[in-house]
Design a protein around this motif. Structure first.
Motif, PDB file in Angstrom:
ATOM      1  N   GLU A  59       0.833  -1.208   0.000  1.00 42.11           N
ATOM      2  CA  GLU A  59       0.000   0.000   0.000  1.00 42.11           C
ATOM      3  C   GLU A  59       0.863   1.252   0.000  1.00 42.11           C
ATOM      4  N   VAL A  60       1.945   1.217   0.778  1.00 41.89           N
ATOM      5  CA  VAL A  60       2.871   2.352   0.783  1.00 41.89           C
ATOM      6  C   VAL A  60       3.465   2.551  -0.606  1.00 41.89           C
ATOM      7  N   GLU A  61       3.849   1.455  -1.241  1.00 39.83           N
ATOM      8  CA  GLU A  61       4.416   1.545  -2.584  1.00 39.83           C
ATOM      9  C   GLU A  61       3.425   2.172  -3.563  1.00 39.83           C
ATOM     10  N   LEU A  62       2.142   1.784  -3.454  1.00 40.71           N
ATOM     11  CA  LEU A  62       1.114   2.394  -4.306  1.00 40.71           C
ATOM     12  C   LEU A  62       0.948   3.872  -4.002  1.00 40.71           C
ATOM     13  N   ALA A  63       0.979   4.230  -2.718  1.00 41.68           N
ATOM     14  CA  ALA A  63       0.813   5.631  -2.332  1.00 41.68           C
ATOM     15  C   ALA A  63       1.989   6.485  -2.799  1.00 41.68           C
TER      16      ALA A  63
END
Length: 383
Positions: free
Chosen positions: A57-61
């Motif tokens: 999720e961090v990578e997507l954000a």
């Protein structure tokens, strides 16, 4: 009518997918029950933050934020992000998890740090900080606009040849054996090699038309928009576990938006109730920003989240069913990751690798049947 790909839904996820598909040269048709961003995307609080407890999720954000930062170059539209800074406050005893998550976020490229309460108080005047020790802080955090993002992405996609049919409810998916072949609308049948279901809270009904029970439950949410003198609201965007609330400034410095973590389940998305719990929202936020207790409620905004059992989206193909890709179940966090989600879904649909795109395998729809829901190593209570 036929297309390489039909995208059902023109919210942030569907519009982003269509945009990135257009960049890969696909022939795309977007069909929406309303207009671009007019559904739940228009009701989003639209916070921009990198603070998640699950690395993908961090990578997507992070990937999405880089796209937000280069919005004019990417879409040809004006930049829109308001970078107020973002704070994440956790319950006493969860500071070690907070520090571990910030370290992970930094490893992913996020600009994030842990501040002592006194240091945070200097950045956020008006906040009560006597019960805090450590605060996660993102100087580049802030907020945007869900309807604007959907509209910008779809407009840019249409300039690349994407076809768009608004106000066209999809009555059913078309299925032949173990393959989805298109959609049935009020205007007739449309066929495609792949259908992308990006219909948010309306996705369960769409999938039920072919006998698929999606693990999505609706959750009703309210937001209060407050009016106050300059300097009497919140200067930064914030998610606060101690009050189970989130809040951020609105443009102009005389308004603040306030929401809560949870809401009642089972709401019909086509019959969204009027707001009736706004005073409680304000009371919760005022425990962190005392001046909000004297703010006036300008209006309430209501919406419905498409909640999955682990609070993470369903991205990818369903086991045993080809021709269908899901981009739904965002559980209230879709806006801030939508540019990168669309990129990754487009790469999956076309089989064309995109340099830098995020691996969305951890969000595969079949993870619940596998007994492998998302389970972050350092979760927060009530998150």
């Amino acid at each position: 009518m036929s297309a390489d790909v039909i995208v059902v839904g023109a919210g942030v996820a569907g519009a982003s997918t269509a945009f990135h598909l257009s960049r890969l040269g696909a022939d795309v048709l977007v069909v929406d029950r309303g207009t671009a961003g007019s559904g739940m995307s228009s009701r989003s609080s639209a916070m921009i933050r990198m603070h998640y407890t699950f690395r993908p999720e961090v990578e997507l954000a992070v990937r999405s934020d880089r796209m937000f930062d280069s919005w004019t170059e990417l879409t040809g539209r004006p930049a829109f992000v308001r970078r107020t800074g973002f704070a994440r406050l956790v319950l006493p005893g969860e500071e070690d998890a907070l520090r571990a998550n910030v370290a992970m976020q930094r490893d992913c490229g996020a600009r994030a740090e842990v501040l002592a309460a006194a240091g945070f108080a200097a950045l956020a005047p008006g906040f009560r900080t006597d019960d805090l020790t450590d605060v996660a802080w993102e100087p580049d955090g802030g907020y945007g606009d869900g309807a604007l993002v959907a509209g910008d992405l779809l407009a840019a996609a249409r300039e690349r040849g994407v076809r768009y049919r608004p106000r066209t409810p999809v009555r059913a998916l078309l299925r032949q054996g173990d393959r989805v072949t298109g959609i049935q609308t009020t205007d007739g049948e449309d066929h495609a090699g792949v259908v992308v279901a990006a219909a948010g809270v309306w996705s369960p009904a769409l999938l039920a038309s072919i006998g698929v029970d999606l693990p999505i439950e609706t959750e009703f949410h309210e937001v209060a928009v407050l009016s106050h003198p300059p300097g009497q609201g919140t200067p930064v965007a914030c998610i606060d576990s101690t009050t189970q609330s989130y809040f951020r400034p609105e443009a102009g410095g005389t308004m603040t938006l306030v929401g809560s973590f949870t809401g009642p389940r089972g709401m019909d998305p086509d019959r969204v109730a009027a707001p009736d719990g706004l005073a409680a929202l304000v009371g919760a936020a005022a425990r962190r920003v005392p001046a909000l207790a004297d703010a006036g409620i300008v209006r309430g905004v209501t919406g419905v989240y498409d909640m999955t059992p682990d609070g993470r989206p369903l991205l990818g193909e369903l086991p045993g069913l080809s021709g269908l890709v899901l981009a739904t179940g965002f559980s209230g966090t879709g806006f801030k990751i939508s540019p990168a989600v669309g990129e990754a879904v487009a790469a999956l649909v076309t089989g064309s690798p995109v340099a830098g795109s995020v691996d969305i395998t951890p969000f595969r729809p079949g993870r619940f049947a596998e007994g492998r829901p998302v389970s972050p190593p350092y979760p927060y209570t009530g998150d």
